[in-house]
Design a protein around this motif. Sequence first.
Motif, PDB file in Angstrom:
ATOM      1  N   ASP A 107       0.848  -1.189   0.000  1.00  0.00           N
ATOM      2  CA  ASP A 107       0.000   0.000   0.000  1.00  0.00           C
ATOM      3  C   ASP A 107       0.886   1.243   0.000  1.00  0.00           C
ATOM      4  O   ASP A 107       1.465   1.607   1.019  1.00  0.00           O
ATOM      5  CB  ASP A 107      -0.911  -0.013   1.232  1.00  0.00           C
ATOM      6  N   LEU A 108       0.984   1.882  -1.150  1.00  0.00           N
ATOM      7  CA  LEU A 108       1.862   3.044  -1.272  1.00  0.00           C
ATOM      8  C   LEU A 108       1.368   4.220  -0.442  1.00  0.00           C
ATOM      9  O   LEU A 108       2.137   5.125  -0.147  1.00  0.00           O
ATOM     10  CB  LEU A 108       1.985   3.444  -2.743  1.00  0.00           C
ATOM     11  N   SER A 109       0.087   4.217  -0.077  1.00  0.00           N
ATOM     12  CA  SER A 109      -0.425   5.324   0.735  1.00  0.00           C
ATOM     13  C   SER A 109       0.191   5.305   2.135  1.00  0.00           C
ATOM     14  O   SER A 109       0.241   6.330   2.812  1.00  0.00           O
ATOM     15  CB  SER A 109      -1.948   5.253   0.839  1.00  0.00           C
ATOM     16  N   ARG A 110       0.674   4.139   2.579  1.00  0.00           N
ATOM     17  CA  ARG A 110       1.309   4.053   3.901  1.00  0.00           C
ATOM     18  C   ARG A 110       2.731   4.596   3.865  1.00  0.00           C
ATOM     19  O   ARG A 110       3.283   4.962   4.901  1.00  0.00           O
ATOM     20  CB  ARG A 110       1.334   2.599   4.378  1.00  0.00           C
ATOM     21  N   GLU A 111       3.332   4.593   2.709  1.00  0.00           N
ATOM     22  CA  GLU A 111       4.692   5.097   2.549  1.00  0.00           C
ATOM     23  C   GLU A 111       4.690   6.092   1.391  1.00  0.00           C
ATOM     24  O   GLU A 111       5.207   5.812   0.305  1.00  0.00           O
ATOM     25  CB  GLU A 111       5.663   3.945   2.259  1.00  0.00           C
ATOM     26  N   PRO A 112       4.096   7.263   1.600  1.00  0.00           N
ATOM     27  CA  PRO A 112       3.912   8.206   0.486  1.00  0.00           C
ATOM     28  C   PRO A 112       5.207   8.719  -0.126  1.00  0.00           C
ATOM     29  O   PRO A 112       5.220   9.157  -1.271  1.00  0.00           O
ATOM     30  CB  PRO A 112       3.114   9.347   1.124  1.00  0.00           C
ATOM     31  N   GLY A 113       6.303   8.655   0.608  1.00  0.00           N
ATOM     32  CA  GLY A 113       7.556   9.164   0.070  1.00  0.00           C
ATOM     33  C   GLY A 113       8.406   8.120  -0.623  1.00  0.00           C
ATOM     34  O   GLY A 113       9.485   8.444  -1.143  1.00  0.00           O
ATOM     35  N   LEU A 114       7.944   6.868  -0.638  1.00  0.00           N
ATOM     36  CA  LEU A 114       8.763   5.771  -1.148  1.00  0.00           C
ATOM     37  C   LEU A 114       9.152   5.960  -2.612  1.00  0.00           C
ATOM     38  O   LEU A 114      10.336   5.987  -2.961  1.00  0.00           O
ATOM     39  CB  LEU A 114       8.026   4.448  -0.957  1.00  0.00           C
ATOM     40  N   LEU A 115       8.172   6.067  -3.480  1.00  0.00           N
ATOM     41  CA  LEU A 115       8.458   6.133  -4.911  1.00  0.00           C
ATOM     42  C   LEU A 115       9.273   7.376  -5.271  1.00  0.00           C
ATOM     43  O   LEU A 115      10.238   7.296  -6.038  1.00  0.00           O
ATOM     44  CB  LEU A 115       7.162   6.102  -5.718  1.00  0.00           C
ATOM     45  N   ASP A 116       8.881   8.517  -4.725  1.00  0.00           N
ATOM     46  CA  ASP A 116       9.600   9.753  -5.040  1.00  0.00           C
ATOM     47  C   ASP A 116      11.067   9.654  -4.631  1.00  0.00           C
ATOM     48  O   ASP A 116      11.963  10.089  -5.368  1.00  0.00           O
ATOM     49  CB  ASP A 116       8.949  10.949  -4.344  1.00  0.00           C
ATOM     50  N   THR A 117      11.310   9.068  -3.451  1.00  0.00           N
ATOM     51  CA  THR A 117      12.679   8.969  -2.956  1.00  0.00           C
ATOM     52  C   THR A 117      13.512   8.023  -3.812  1.00  0.00           C
ATOM     53  O   THR A 117      14.627   8.349  -4.234  1.00  0.00           O
ATOM     54  CB  THR A 117      12.688   8.481  -1.493  1.00  0.00           C
ATOM     55  N   VAL A 118      12.968   6.825  -4.075  1.00  0.00           N
ATOM     56  CA  VAL A 118      13.732   5.821  -4.820  1.00  0.00           C
ATOM     57  C   VAL A 118      13.966   6.260  -6.264  1.00  0.00           C
ATOM     58  O   VAL A 118      15.075   6.135  -6.793  1.00  0.00           O
ATOM     59  CB  VAL A 118      13.018   4.456  -4.768  1.00  0.00           C
ATOM     60  N   PHE A 119      12.936   6.794  -6.912  1.00  0.00           N
ATOM     61  CA  PHE A 119      13.107   7.196  -8.310  1.00  0.00           C
ATOM     62  C   PHE A 119      13.914   8.488  -8.438  1.00  0.00           C
ATOM     63  O   PHE A 119      14.307   8.867  -9.543  1.00  0.00           O
ATOM     64  CB  PHE A 119      11.751   7.313  -9.004  1.00  0.00           C
ATOM     65  N   ALA A 120      14.181   9.139  -7.309  1.00  0.00           N
ATOM     66  CA  ALA A 120      15.125  10.256  -7.308  1.00  0.00           C
ATOM     67  C   ALA A 120      16.549   9.759  -7.089  1.00  0.00           C
ATOM     68  O   ALA A 120      17.486  10.552  -7.056  1.00  0.00           O
ATOM     69  CB  ALA A 120      14.751  11.261  -6.222  1.00  0.00           C
ATOM     70  N   GLY A 121      16.686   8.432  -6.920  1.00  0.00           N
ATOM     71  CA  GLY A 121      18.009   7.835  -6.813  1.00  0.00           C
ATOM     72  C   GLY A 121      18.522   7.652  -5.406  1.00  0.00           C
ATOM     73  O   GLY A 121      19.713   7.406  -5.212  1.00  0.00           O
ATOM     74  N   ARG A 122      17.634   7.735  -4.398  1.00  0.00           N
ATOM     75  CA  ARG A 122      18.055   7.581  -3.004  1.00  0.00           C
ATOM     76  C   ARG A 122      17.350   6.381  -2.370  1.00  0.00           C
ATOM     77  O   ARG A 122      16.294   5.950  -2.833  1.00  0.00           O
ATOM     78  CB  ARG A 122      17.737   8.847  -2.195  1.00  0.00           C
TER      79      ARG A 122
END
Length: 221
Positions: A107-122
């Motif tokens: 559930d990406l709503s539980r970790e709202p920063g996950l995708l943005d952080t990883v696809f930013a390379g971190r």
Amino acid sequence: PILHEGVDLAQDQVDESMVHLAEVMAAQIDGDLHEPLRSPEQVDSPAHAALLEPLVRFQNATPGIHALYTLRLVDGELRIVLDTARSPALQRPSDPPAGLMERLDFDLSREPGLLDTVFAGRSYVDQHAYDAGGTRRLMRSVESPIRASTGRVVAMLAMDYEDSLYREKREHTRGSVSRTVMLVDVLLLLGAIGIVAELRRRLGSSISALERDAITDSLTR
């Protein structure tokens, strides 16, 4: 507060170590080879076998890792692609067992920063709990980006580890901080006793002086 900060520091140090491990492993995954893969059922693919084998070896050699798998976005949903739990070469049985992980709700709503952080390379560190083996376990996970040869992030390596991994370090830190706090408390207490004793001495002197002044004529003494 000092004790709380010390325990948090111990946990942060373990998290940093796990992030480093995940980033090292993610950097060794061929993103170009991984990109065509879309599900863990592609076990007959040579690319699947080539990419999964080093992950299994790494998990077998690293105590404390609970699960190791890769994730990618498929039709807007995170799906597992490589899963070490599916390999017969995995020396420690997976908990939850192979097949269950695919049904877990990412559930990406539980970790709202996950995708943005990883696809930013971190790397991204999260915390979640789920039922495993009839017991409630506190799990922590780290997700690190997997890159293609162009540098584009095409997937992520996910590594789950349990509270027990940093419990020993946390308890050691708690003990060290507790001893320090107790020493400081003892020093403060001794200082307070000394201050009170000095105040009592000065108060006694002041009272004696007042008593003398009360019965002594200032002119004739």
